[in-house]
Design an enzyme around this catalytic site. Structure first.
Site, PDB file in Angstrom:
ATOM      1  N   HIS A 297      -5.167 -67.795  12.137  1.00  0.00           N
ATOM      2  CA  HIS A 297      -5.279 -69.011  12.945  1.00  0.00           C
ATOM      3  C   HIS A 297      -4.626 -68.862  14.314  1.00  0.00           C
ATOM      4  O   HIS A 297      -3.576 -68.244  14.465  1.00  0.00           O
ATOM      5  CB  HIS A 297      -4.742 -70.234  12.195  1.00  0.00           C
ATOM      6  CG  HIS A 297      -3.270 -70.280  11.940  1.00  0.00           C
ATOM      7  ND1 HIS A 297      -2.383 -70.860  12.823  1.00  0.00           N
ATOM      8  CD2 HIS A 297      -2.530 -69.852  10.895  1.00  0.00           C
ATOM      9  CE1 HIS A 297      -1.166 -70.796  12.331  1.00  0.00           C
ATOM     10  NE2 HIS A 297      -1.222 -70.182  11.165  1.00  0.00           N
TER      11      HIS A 297
ATOM     12  N   ASP B 255       3.667 -67.195  14.003  1.00  0.00           N
ATOM     13  CA  ASP B 255       2.779 -67.882  13.064  1.00  0.00           C
ATOM     14  C   ASP B 255       1.747 -68.635  13.894  1.00  0.00           C
ATOM     15  O   ASP B 255       2.041 -69.709  14.416  1.00  0.00           O
ATOM     16  CB  ASP B 255       3.601 -68.836  12.197  1.00  0.00           C
ATOM     17  CG  ASP B 255       2.756 -69.681  11.268  1.00  0.00           C
ATOM     18  OD1 ASP B 255       1.583 -69.321  11.024  1.00  0.00           O
ATOM     19  OD2 ASP B 255       3.253 -70.725  10.803  1.00  0.00           O
TER      20      ASP B 255
ATOM     21  N   GLU C 216      -5.139 -74.912  11.948  1.00  0.00           N
ATOM     22  CA  GLU C 216      -4.571 -74.613  10.634  1.00  0.00           C
ATOM     23  C   GLU C 216      -3.330 -75.456  10.364  1.00  0.00           C
ATOM     24  O   GLU C 216      -3.112 -75.928   9.246  1.00  0.00           O
ATOM     25  CB  GLU C 216      -4.221 -73.119  10.555  1.00  0.00           C
ATOM     26  CG  GLU C 216      -3.807 -72.651   9.157  1.00  0.00           C
ATOM     27  CD  GLU C 216      -2.292 -72.669   8.914  1.00  0.00           C
ATOM     28  OE1 GLU C 216      -1.853 -72.295   7.806  1.00  0.00           O
ATOM     29  OE2 GLU C 216      -1.541 -73.067   9.830  1.00  0.00           O
ATOM     30  N   GLU C 217      -2.511 -75.638  11.391  1.00  0.00           N
ATOM     31  CA  GLU C 217      -1.223 -76.315  11.212  1.00  0.00           C
ATOM     32  C   GLU C 217      -1.349 -77.799  10.893  1.00  0.00           C
ATOM     33  O   GLU C 217      -0.371 -78.432  10.505  1.00  0.00           O
ATOM     34  CB  GLU C 217      -0.358 -76.135  12.467  1.00  0.00           C
ATOM     35  CG  GLU C 217       0.000 -74.687  12.805  1.00  0.00           C
ATOM     36  CD  GLU C 217       0.982 -74.057  11.818  1.00  0.00           C
ATOM     37  OE1 GLU C 217       1.372 -74.739  10.850  1.00  0.00           O
ATOM     38  OE2 GLU C 217       1.340 -72.894  12.021  1.00  0.00           O
TER      39      GLU C 217
ATOM     40  N   HIS D 174       8.286 -71.462  12.712  1.00  0.00           N
ATOM     41  CA  HIS D 174       8.100 -72.847  13.170  1.00  0.00           C
ATOM     42  C   HIS D 174       9.286 -73.339  13.997  1.00  0.00           C
ATOM     43  O   HIS D 174       9.684 -74.497  13.905  1.00  0.00           O
ATOM     44  CB  HIS D 174       7.862 -73.794  11.983  1.00  0.00           C
ATOM     45  CG  HIS D 174       6.452 -73.779  11.485  1.00  0.00           C
ATOM     46  ND1 HIS D 174       5.850 -74.869  10.902  1.00  0.00           N
ATOM     47  CD2 HIS D 174       5.517 -72.799  11.476  1.00  0.00           C
ATOM     48  CE1 HIS D 174       4.610 -74.558  10.567  1.00  0.00           C
ATOM     49  NE2 HIS D 174       4.388 -73.298  10.904  1.00  0.00           N
TER      50      HIS D 174
END
Length: 350
Positions: free
Chosen positions: A63, A177, A205-206, A316
């Site tokens: 992603h 990420d 995606e998140e 994150h």
């Protein structure tokens, strides 16, 4: 690959605004993919045709989006109220540098300096609804010349490479990420495999695995490998708990996370390939987090899926730490696993 990882890490790409990341990847895969398209949702989907030795159709997914913020209100004094986009821990927000909107306006998530705090304020985490972004404006009109309600914002972080000659090949930056997964997927497009390989660089995606659901439905692969970045739990913990995923121990194979249960054949194939090729690997702690595999596995009539992830500390957050050896080993393992893939899997798909 470090140069590509730097570009991707420093790019602006909050969920729903992945254009900058996608543009980098379009240039990176030019000449590698046989075809490439951008679908209605914004996924970049590339095809590398196989040698014809296998009838399988295999998908790699990674992603493009990162966690971030959306401006919800411009206040009279020029401060910007915001909502979180994706899973952001409120503990990391105060005093963080951010960049806002298409003009990339620099700002800081405002906080009260310690000299002005009242008793008990430093003992609690300030909820994001009580925070605001300061872009240096002194009025609402001044702020609105720079940003608008609905603009996205992300952490403003520099990609930092290891010191020359350092034996410990760690890099620091934001959005590993899943920019690490995107870099891996782009690199694998340089190879040709016995089967057709579909590489989906997905969006959103998140915020719910949205792009992957669309790409998997449209491409209808027989099997899918999701390339991700996962948390390395090496911060101080209770003495009786050991970290499940560590930097320097190789890529992590997911057996189960919060979004799916991996196809056992694919888990065993990755692990067996790693052993045969002498590639370090580890297993992610089950039932933690979620990945695009959670959407891909139940597209159409079901797609057997598995996730392979590069460990990252402080995922994150404004600054993660990733080991380039783990990245290189993830690339080597995925390349070997794909080359060895036909055979039993060919029979199971027919």
């Amino acid at each position: 690959m470090s140069a590509l990882l730097r570009k991707l890490s420093e790019a602006f790409g909050v969920s729903g605004r992945e254009e900058e990341v996608r543009a980098i990847l379009v240039e990176e895969i030019r000449g590698k993919a046989d075809t490439a398209r951008i679908d209605a949702l914004g996924n970049l989907v590339a095809l590398k045709r196989g040698t014809g030795a296998s009838k399988l159709r295999v998908m790699l997914a990674a992603h493009m989006d990162e966690i971030g913020f959306m401006i919800t209100q411009v206040e009279d004094g020029g401060m910007l109220r915001f909502a979180r986009v994706g899973g952001i821990d409120e503990r990391v927000l105060p005093a963080r540098a951010v960049t806002v909107g298409a003009k990339r306006v620099p700002g800081v998530i405002a906080f009260k300096p310690v000299h002005l705090t009242e008793k008990g304020e430093t003992d609690r985490v300030a909820p994001s609804k009580d925070l605001a972004i300061d872009v240096g404006a002194s009025s609402k009109a001044e702020a609105e010349r720079l940003v608008s309600r609905g603009d996205h914002a992300c952490f403003l972080s520099e990609y930092v490479e290891p010191l020359p000659g350092s034996a410990w090949r760690t890099v620091q930056g934001k959005a590993f990420d899943d920019r690490a997964g995107c870099a891996l997927a782009a690199a694998l497009l340089a190879d040709r495999f016995p089967f057709d390989l579909v590489v989906a660089f997905t969006v959103q995606e998140e915020v719910g695995l949205r792009g992957a659901r669309v790409a998997a439905y449209a491409e209808h692969p027989d099997f899918a490998f999701v390339l991700e970045c996962t948390g390395a739990n090496e911060v101080p913990v209770k003495k009786d708990l050991s970290p499940s995923t560590r930097l320097g121990a190789g890529p992590a194979i997911t057996v189960m996370d919060g979004s799916f249960i991996a196809d056992r054949r694919l888990v065993e194939h990755l692990a067996a390939t790693a052993v045969k090729a002498g590639i370090p690997h580890q297993f992610k702690q089950p039932n933690i987090g979620g990945t695009d595999a959670g959407a891909i596995q139940h597209a159409r009539d079901g797609i057997p899926s598995v996730t392979l992830a590069v460990p990252c500390r402080y995922i994150h957050s404004p600054a993660g730490i990733l080991n380039l050896d783990d990245f290189d080993h993830a690339l080597a393992l995925m390349r070997e696993a794909l080359q060895r893939f036909p055979g039993a899997f060919e029979r199971s798909a027919t």
